[in-house]
Design a protein around this motif. Structure first.
Motif, PDB file in Angstrom:
ATOM      1  N   SER A 168     -13.113 -20.218 -72.980  1.00 31.05           N
ATOM      2  CA  SER A 168     -12.578 -19.025 -73.642  1.00 31.05           C
ATOM      3  C   SER A 168     -13.671 -18.639 -74.830  1.00 31.05           C
ATOM      4  CB  SER A 168     -11.252 -19.068 -74.176  1.00 31.05           C
ATOM      5  OG  SER A 168     -10.681 -17.991 -75.039  1.00 31.05           O
ATOM      6  N   HIS A 169     -14.030 -19.553 -75.685  1.00 28.47           N
ATOM      7  CA  HIS A 169     -14.826 -19.246 -76.869  1.00 28.47           C
ATOM      8  C   HIS A 169     -16.313 -18.835 -76.214  1.00 28.47           C
ATOM      9  CE1 HIS A 169     -12.531 -22.067 -79.426  1.00 28.47           C
ATOM     10  NE2 HIS A 169     -11.971 -21.037 -79.363  1.00 28.47           N
ATOM     11  N   ALA A 170     -16.718 -19.322 -74.930  1.00 31.10           N
ATOM     12  CA  ALA A 170     -17.963 -18.956 -74.526  1.00 31.10           C
ATOM     13  C   ALA A 170     -18.059 -17.775 -73.534  1.00 31.10           C
ATOM     14  CB  ALA A 170     -18.752 -20.315 -73.672  1.00 31.10           C
ATOM     15  N   ALA A 171     -16.769 -17.176 -73.477  1.00 29.59           N
ATOM     16  CA  ALA A 171     -16.686 -16.136 -72.703  1.00 29.59           C
ATOM     17  C   ALA A 171     -17.143 -16.221 -71.267  1.00 29.59           C
ATOM     18  CB  ALA A 171     -17.163 -14.776 -73.113  1.00 29.59           C
ATOM     19  N   LEU A 172     -16.761 -17.458 -70.825  1.00 35.51           N
ATOM     20  CA  LEU A 172     -17.118 -17.832 -69.149  1.00 35.51           C
ATOM     21  C   LEU A 172     -16.306 -17.187 -68.412  1.00 35.51           C
ATOM     22  CD1 LEU A 172     -17.884 -21.452 -69.341  1.00 35.51           C
ATOM     23  CD2 LEU A 172     -19.566 -19.688 -69.698  1.00 35.51           C
ATOM     24  N   ARG A 173     -16.964 -16.507 -67.078  1.00 35.74           N
ATOM     25  CA  ARG A 173     -16.211 -15.901 -66.091  1.00 35.74           C
ATOM     26  C   ARG A 173     -15.162 -17.036 -65.363  1.00 35.74           C
ATOM     27  NH1 ARG A 173     -20.306 -11.454 -63.593  1.00 35.74           N
ATOM     28  NH2 ARG A 173     -20.430 -10.243 -65.617  1.00 35.74           N
ATOM     29  N   GLY A 174     -14.104 -16.615 -64.844  1.00 34.78           N
ATOM     30  CA  GLY A 174     -13.320 -17.674 -64.035  1.00 34.78           C
ATOM     31  C   GLY A 174     -11.895 -17.228 -64.201  1.00 34.78           C
ATOM     32  N   GLU A 218     -10.242 -24.145 -73.753  1.00 32.06           N
ATOM     33  CA  GLU A 218     -10.904 -22.979 -74.906  1.00 32.06           C
ATOM     34  C   GLU A 218     -12.115 -23.116 -74.982  1.00 32.06           C
ATOM     35  OE1 GLU A 218      -9.055 -25.905 -78.039  1.00 32.06           O
ATOM     36  OE2 GLU A 218      -7.081 -24.987 -77.708  1.00 32.06           O
ATOM     37  N   ALA A 219     -12.847 -23.955 -74.657  1.00 33.40           N
ATOM     38  CA  ALA A 219     -14.465 -23.995 -74.685  1.00 33.40           C
ATOM     39  C   ALA A 219     -14.895 -22.671 -73.394  1.00 33.40           C
ATOM     40  CB  ALA A 219     -15.019 -25.280 -73.951  1.00 33.40           C
ATOM     41  N   HIS A 247      -5.013 -17.726 -65.092  1.00 30.25           N
ATOM     42  CA  HIS A 247      -4.391 -18.383 -64.166  1.00 30.25           C
ATOM     43  C   HIS A 247      -4.330 -19.847 -64.483  1.00 30.25           C
ATOM     44  CE1 HIS A 247      -2.291 -19.454 -59.944  1.00 30.25           C
ATOM     45  NE2 HIS A 247      -3.404 -20.383 -60.026  1.00 30.25           N
ATOM     46  N   LEU A 248      -5.456 -20.448 -64.912  1.00 31.28           N
ATOM     47  CA  LEU A 248      -5.220 -22.008 -64.929  1.00 31.28           C
ATOM     48  C   LEU A 248      -4.462 -22.126 -66.219  1.00 31.28           C
ATOM     49  CD1 LEU A 248      -9.089 -22.924 -64.204  1.00 31.28           C
ATOM     50  CD2 LEU A 248      -6.830 -23.325 -62.860  1.00 31.28           C
ATOM     51  N   SER A 249      -4.492 -21.424 -67.186  1.00 27.97           N
ATOM     52  CA  SER A 249      -3.842 -21.620 -68.383  1.00 27.97           C
ATOM     53  C   SER A 249      -2.193 -21.371 -68.177  1.00 27.97           C
ATOM     54  CB  SER A 249      -4.133 -20.754 -69.388  1.00 27.97           C
ATOM     55  OG  SER A 249      -5.449 -20.622 -69.717  1.00 27.97           O
ATOM     56  N   GLY A 250      -1.924 -20.622 -67.209  1.00 23.88           N
ATOM     57  CA  GLY A 250      -0.448 -20.686 -66.858  1.00 23.88           C
ATOM     58  C   GLY A 250      -0.011 -21.787 -66.293  1.00 23.88           C
ATOM     59  N   LEU A 251      -0.935 -22.322 -65.351  1.00 22.65           N
ATOM     60  CA  LEU A 251      -0.407 -23.759 -64.654  1.00 22.65           C
ATOM     61  C   LEU A 251      -0.221 -24.813 -65.643  1.00 22.65           C
ATOM     62  CD1 LEU A 251      -2.706 -23.361 -61.469  1.00 22.65           C
ATOM     63  CD2 LEU A 251      -0.403 -23.032 -61.713  1.00 22.65           C
ATOM     64  N   PHE A 252      -1.255 -24.768 -66.493  1.00 22.64           N
ATOM     65  CA  PHE A 252      -1.318 -25.796 -67.551  1.00 22.64           C
ATOM     66  C   PHE A 252       0.094 -25.557 -68.681  1.00 22.64           C
ATOM     67  CE2 PHE A 252      -2.894 -27.262 -71.736  1.00 22.64           C
ATOM     68  CZ  PHE A 252      -2.921 -28.439 -71.750  1.00 22.64           C
ATOM     69  N   GLU A 253       0.539 -24.496 -68.808  1.00 20.41           N
ATOM     70  CA  GLU A 253       1.682 -24.197 -69.391  1.00 20.41           C
ATOM     71  C   GLU A 253       2.867 -24.673 -68.612  1.00 20.41           C
ATOM     72  OE1 GLU A 253       1.902 -23.686 -72.783  1.00 20.41           O
ATOM     73  OE2 GLU A 253      -0.328 -23.403 -72.847  1.00 20.41           O
ATOM     74  N   ASP A 254       3.048 -24.246 -67.468  1.00 23.70           N
ATOM     75  CA  ASP A 254       3.795 -24.702 -66.496  1.00 23.70           C
ATOM     76  C   ASP A 254       4.163 -26.300 -66.544  1.00 23.70           C
ATOM     77  OD1 ASP A 254       4.691 -22.281 -65.982  1.00 23.70           O
ATOM     78  OD2 ASP A 254       3.376 -22.250 -63.967  1.00 23.70           O
ATOM     79  N   LEU A 255       2.913 -27.143 -66.530  1.00 22.92           N
ATOM     80  CA  LEU A 255       3.055 -28.621 -66.528  1.00 22.92           C
ATOM     81  C   LEU A 255       3.398 -28.949 -67.861  1.00 22.92           C
ATOM     82  CD1 LEU A 255      -0.341 -29.662 -64.398  1.00 22.92           C
ATOM     83  CD2 LEU A 255       2.020 -29.684 -64.023  1.00 22.92           C
TER      84      LEU A 255
END
Length: 427
Positions: free
Chosen positions: A179-185, A176-177, A189-197
């Protein structure tokens, strides 16, 4: 087990009879036997109806039936047992059979299959046929050991679940941090892995092996998220510095533009004859002008002042090793986050980083620093973090606010909590 000619023998009934013979050789109080079996009943396969019948049979026995050399045999009729339990005849037979197959009771059958018995003048059973509860006496030690193992397993599961919760919160906070800071990366994909877990989290009681495997996956993902976040932050800082440098070069180029050179004589005018160095009190006053954001030097100084004041009150040093030893869960996470903590300033910094892991809002953290000061707020957050990880505090944010309220009326004594926990860990 001898075959009476009317009951079909099975391996389970034979084992139950062996338990009955062993139970006759020990003296176990009835209460101890029943407490032991009830604590592990569900684990060994007993159902609610089985336990109801067992309780009914136990009520028919007397204390002397459980002495060494005796057997607690119950010869109550089917009609009596059906009336007390509310079972039908077929249900009564089914529950009795399961109790025997699991090895909790045994059948001592008469030649004609009838239940009967009688006692002497002292109330001791002379001869009886029916339901034999002696296997309970033989298995008390086994059941108590099983209960200890089950308790240890439940405690391990609770600890693993708490660690999974902390890892989940840290991962979510970082994503979330970013996303709010609009950081590149690769955040999608990481959010999808997180939701799968998250989808793999058990909805009911699960063995510790499964939870440990899930925790390992969450920690692995947390490390990836942390590394990606730090890399993105550093890249963003490099971009900002590059832009800033470019702007500075542009400004300097404009200043050196030959078209704007002033041919008039340059006169140096100064109103300051000698350099002035501000003293410490002036620096502290200037630092105090920024609310909720004390400079690092002031934080360090106030933290050390608080430690010194606590040392005077308690007659013992509440130093950094003492705090870390009193709060081992926090200490473990703090060292993973910040490495070696050399002073209270490091502790204040890491406490702020770990704050989102236990769900304490930024508003609550700022409020604590404003009302308590950075030094006491740091100690309060350390204590809150450790108690939440230990399962002692369900709402960390509410607990921190409670400490703020106590401080407002002069009833907050953090040093007692630290030394109390330290004494508890030592014990």
């Amino acid at each position: 087990m001898k075959h009476s000619g009317w009951r079909k023998p099975t391996p389970g009934l034979g084992i139950a009879e062996q338990f009955a013979q062993a139970g006759e050789r020990v003296a176990i109080p009835k209460s101890q036997a029943f407490v032991a079996v009830k604590r592990v009943g569900a684990h060994i396969g007993l159902k609610a109806g089985d336990m109801l019948l067992l309780d009914t049979l136990g009520a028919f026995t007397q204390a002397q039936d459980w002495e060494e050399g005796q057997r607690p045999i119950v010869w109550a009729s089917n009609a009596y047992l059906m009336e007390r339990t509310g079972f039908s005849l077929s249900a009564l037979k089914r529950h009795a059979r399961r109790l025997a197959e699991i090895g909790v009771i045994s059948f001592k059958d008469s030649p004609n299959g009838k239940r009967w018995g009688h006692r002497d003048a002292d109330g001791r059973i002379i001869e009886a046929y029916g339901f034999d509860l002696s296997p309970l006496s033989a298995r008390v030690e086994e059941f108590e050991q099983l209960q200890a193992e089950l308790q240890a397993e439940r405690e391990l599961c609770r600890r693993l679940k708490r660690q999974i919760t902390v890892a989940r919160r840290m991962i979510r906070a970082r994503i979330e941090a970013a996303s709010h800071a609009a950081l590149r990366g690769p955040w999608e994909h990481l959010s999808g892995l997180f939701e799968d877990l998250l989808d793999r989290l058990p909805r009911r009681n699960t063995a510790s092996e499964t939870l440990a495997r899930l925790l390992a996956w969450f920690k692995e993902l947390q490390e990836r998220v942390e590394a990606t976040y730090l890399k993105a932050v550093r890249a963003d800082e490099v971009v900002e510095k590059t832009v800033e440098t470019t702007e500075q070069v542009s400004e300097q180029t404009q200043e050196l533009n030959p078209r704007e050179v002033n041919s008039e004589p340059h006169i140096l005018i100064t109103t300051q004859l000698n350099p002035v160095t501000s003293n410490r009190s002036e620096t502290e006053q200037a630092a105090g002008m920024v609310p909720n954001a004390p400079p690092e030097e002031q934080v360090d100084r106030e933290l050390e002042d608080w430690v010194a004041e606590t040392r005077k009150k308690r007659g013992a040093a509440l130093d950094l090793p003492t705090v870390m030893q009193a709060c081992p869960e926090f200490a473990s996470w703090a060292r993973n986050m910040g490495g070696y903590l050399k002073d209270w300033g490091d502790l204040h910094r890491v406490a702020g980083q770990l704050r989102p892991m236990i769900g304490v809002s930024e508003h609550a953290w700022n409020l604590a620093q404003d009302r308590l000061g950075p030094q006491i707020a740091t100690a309060a957050l350390v204590l809150t973090f450790d108690k939440h990880c230990a399962g002692e505090v369900a709402s960390p944010g509410g607990y921190l606010r409670g400490m703020i309220q106590k401080a407002g009326v002069g009833e907050l004594h953090l040093e007692r909590s630290f030394y109390g926990r330290l004494s508890g860990h030592a014990a």
